[in-house]
Motif scaffolding. Sequence first.
Motif, mmCIF file in Angstrom:
data_model
loop_
_atom_site.group_PDB
_atom_site.id
_atom_site.type_symbol
_atom_site.label_atom_id
_atom_site.label_comp_id
_atom_site.label_asym_id
_atom_site.label_seq_id
_atom_site.Cartn_x
_atom_site.Cartn_y
_atom_site.Cartn_z
ATOM 1 N N LEU A 171 -14.467 0.446 -0.855
ATOM 2 C CA LEU A 171 -15.051 -0.189 -0.250
ATOM 3 C C LEU A 171 -15.341 -1.827 -0.793
ATOM 4 N N TYR A 172 -16.383 -1.350 -1.754
ATOM 5 C CA TYR A 172 -16.812 -2.803 -2.494
ATOM 6 C C TYR A 172 -15.876 -3.354 -3.231
ATOM 7 N N HIS A 173 -15.044 -2.780 -3.840
ATOM 8 C CA HIS A 173 -14.080 -3.279 -4.741
ATOM 9 C C HIS A 173 -12.879 -3.980 -3.755
ATOM 10 N N GLN A 174 -12.442 -3.461 -2.705
ATOM 11 C CA GLN A 174 -11.177 -4.034 -1.880
ATOM 12 C C GLN A 174 -11.943 -5.128 -1.006
ATOM 13 N N ILE A 175 -13.086 -4.828 -0.457
ATOM 14 C CA ILE A 175 -13.553 -6.069 0.377
ATOM 15 C C ILE A 175 -14.491 -7.268 -0.113
ATOM 16 N N VAL A 176 -15.049 -6.826 -1.312
ATOM 17 C CA VAL A 176 -15.762 -8.031 -1.844
ATOM 18 C C VAL A 176 -14.899 -8.355 -3.201
ATOM 19 N N ARG A 219 -5.493 3.071 -0.725
ATOM 20 C CA ARG A 219 -4.098 3.178 -0.536
ATOM 21 C C ARG A 219 -3.234 2.808 -1.835
ATOM 22 N N LYS A 220 -3.936 3.468 -2.970
ATOM 23 C CA LYS A 220 -3.318 3.280 -4.024
ATOM 24 C C LYS A 220 -2.193 4.279 -4.345
ATOM 25 N N LEU A 221 -2.428 5.535 -3.863
ATOM 26 C CA LEU A 221 -1.685 6.636 -3.764
ATOM 27 C C LEU A 221 -1.552 7.367 -2.536
ATOM 28 N N SER A 222 -0.383 8.237 -2.063
ATOM 29 C CA SER A 222 -0.211 8.810 -0.860
ATOM 30 C C SER A 222 -1.148 10.130 -0.868
ATOM 31 N N LEU A 223 -1.347 10.280 0.493
ATOM 32 C CA LEU A 223 -2.212 11.696 0.728
ATOM 33 C C LEU A 223 -1.580 12.984 -0.007
ATOM 34 N N THR A 224 -0.434 13.060 0.063
ATOM 35 C CA THR A 224 0.376 14.037 -0.467
ATOM 36 C C THR A 224 0.104 14.301 -2.044
ATOM 37 N N ARG A 225 0.163 13.094 -2.616
ATOM 38 C CA ARG A 225 -0.113 12.958 -4.067
ATOM 39 C C ARG A 225 -1.530 13.373 -4.407
ATOM 40 N N ALA A 226 -2.616 12.737 -3.466
ATOM 41 C CA ALA A 226 -4.111 13.018 -3.577
ATOM 42 C C ALA A 226 -4.212 14.358 -3.590
ATOM 43 N N VAL A 227 -3.732 15.021 -2.573
ATOM 44 C CA VAL A 227 -4.318 16.665 -2.199
ATOM 45 C C VAL A 227 -3.594 17.260 -3.525
ATOM 46 N N THR A 270 -9.663 10.333 -7.518
ATOM 47 C CA THR A 270 -8.394 10.278 -6.721
ATOM 48 C C THR A 270 -8.697 9.789 -5.343
ATOM 49 N N PHE A 271 -9.808 10.239 -4.431
ATOM 50 C CA PHE A 271 -10.336 9.956 -3.360
ATOM 51 C C PHE A 271 -10.510 8.883 -3.272
ATOM 52 N N GLY A 272 -11.055 7.985 -3.961
ATOM 53 C CA GLY A 272 -11.451 6.580 -4.020
ATOM 54 C C GLY A 272 -10.091 5.675 -4.009
ATOM 55 N N LEU A 273 -9.224 6.174 -4.850
ATOM 56 C CA LEU A 273 -8.048 5.386 -4.719
ATOM 57 C C LEU A 273 -6.945 5.694 -3.521
ATOM 58 N N LEU A 274 -7.328 6.876 -3.015
ATOM 59 C CA LEU A 274 -6.646 7.097 -1.923
ATOM 60 C C LEU A 274 -7.060 6.440 -0.671
ATOM 61 N N PRO A 308 0.809 -1.136 0.057
ATOM 62 C CA PRO A 308 -0.242 -0.129 -0.065
ATOM 63 C C PRO A 308 0.989 1.292 0.004
ATOM 64 N N ALA A 309 0.316 2.359 -0.842
ATOM 65 C CA ALA A 309 0.955 3.572 -0.550
ATOM 66 C C ALA A 309 1.236 4.169 0.801
#
Length: 287
Positions: free
Chosen positions: A273-278, A127-135, A120-124, A38-39
């Motif tokens: 959540l759906y993609h990661q959990i299910v 944990r596909k990218l860092s908070l720094t990059r997301a902002v 971007t928020f969903g990928l954050l 995870p990022a």
Amino acid sequence: MEGKEEDVRLGANRYRERQPIGTAAQSQDTKDYQEPPPAPIFEPGELSSWSFYRAGIAEFVATFLFLYITVLTVMGVNKSPSKCSTVGIQGIAWAFGGMIFALVYCTAGISGGHINPAVTFGLLLARKLSLTRAVFYMIMQCLGAICGAAVVKGFQKNQYERLGGGANTISHGYTKGDGLGAEIVGTFVLVYTVFSATDAKRNARDSHVPILAPLPIGFAVFLVHLATIPITGTGINPARSLGAALIYNKDLAWDDHWIFWVGPFIGAALAALYHQIVIRAIPFKSK
């Protein structure tokens, strides 16, 4: 003749009539896959990297072009008294979906081709990218959207405000709850498609199925616009809604503007959540 019988025997054993389905089938004969780490939440080292700023510039330019083409298309449709003489709602939907297809294709290798703070928020969250990059991405996306809408206003001059500026509003006959629901579900469709089309695990499992990620993403945007243009004008992208509202800058555009931030962010979170959990819970060979 003996060789032919051997081929038939092997074929019968390999392609049995009763094949396992679902997760049982997916767990057989799959390629080994190594889950990427995870990022990190904060990655200060990115701030000294040129690739970090190059990615932000790519997001700015892509969102600028996205607003320029799409809002200009909306203005052209609104300008005509008869929608039949223009591309109409279907054309607007194609403009949004087609531009996403083209821009994701162009920028995916540089920034990931988000072009949308909700993506971007969903990928954050995943944990596909860092908070720094997301902002940083979100800021550049919003700036690009504002500039794109401003250029359209420069072309339209006095007609821009009369034509509504391409701003997202709740259409007459619909409630705020209707608009919020449409934005949540529409963004869920988009972000869910983004996750599915870019999932490296799926690409390894279904390597026999070639996937051009920008195509299903752009098509998802097209379909969501067909469904929700009559309700909200289709936001599903807070940067797009902010850019149009800020340049149009009328009370009508700001009255329900919160819906075009809250709705997409909720939809993106649910999709993550759906993609990661299910979806990502499917049994898979891990190395």
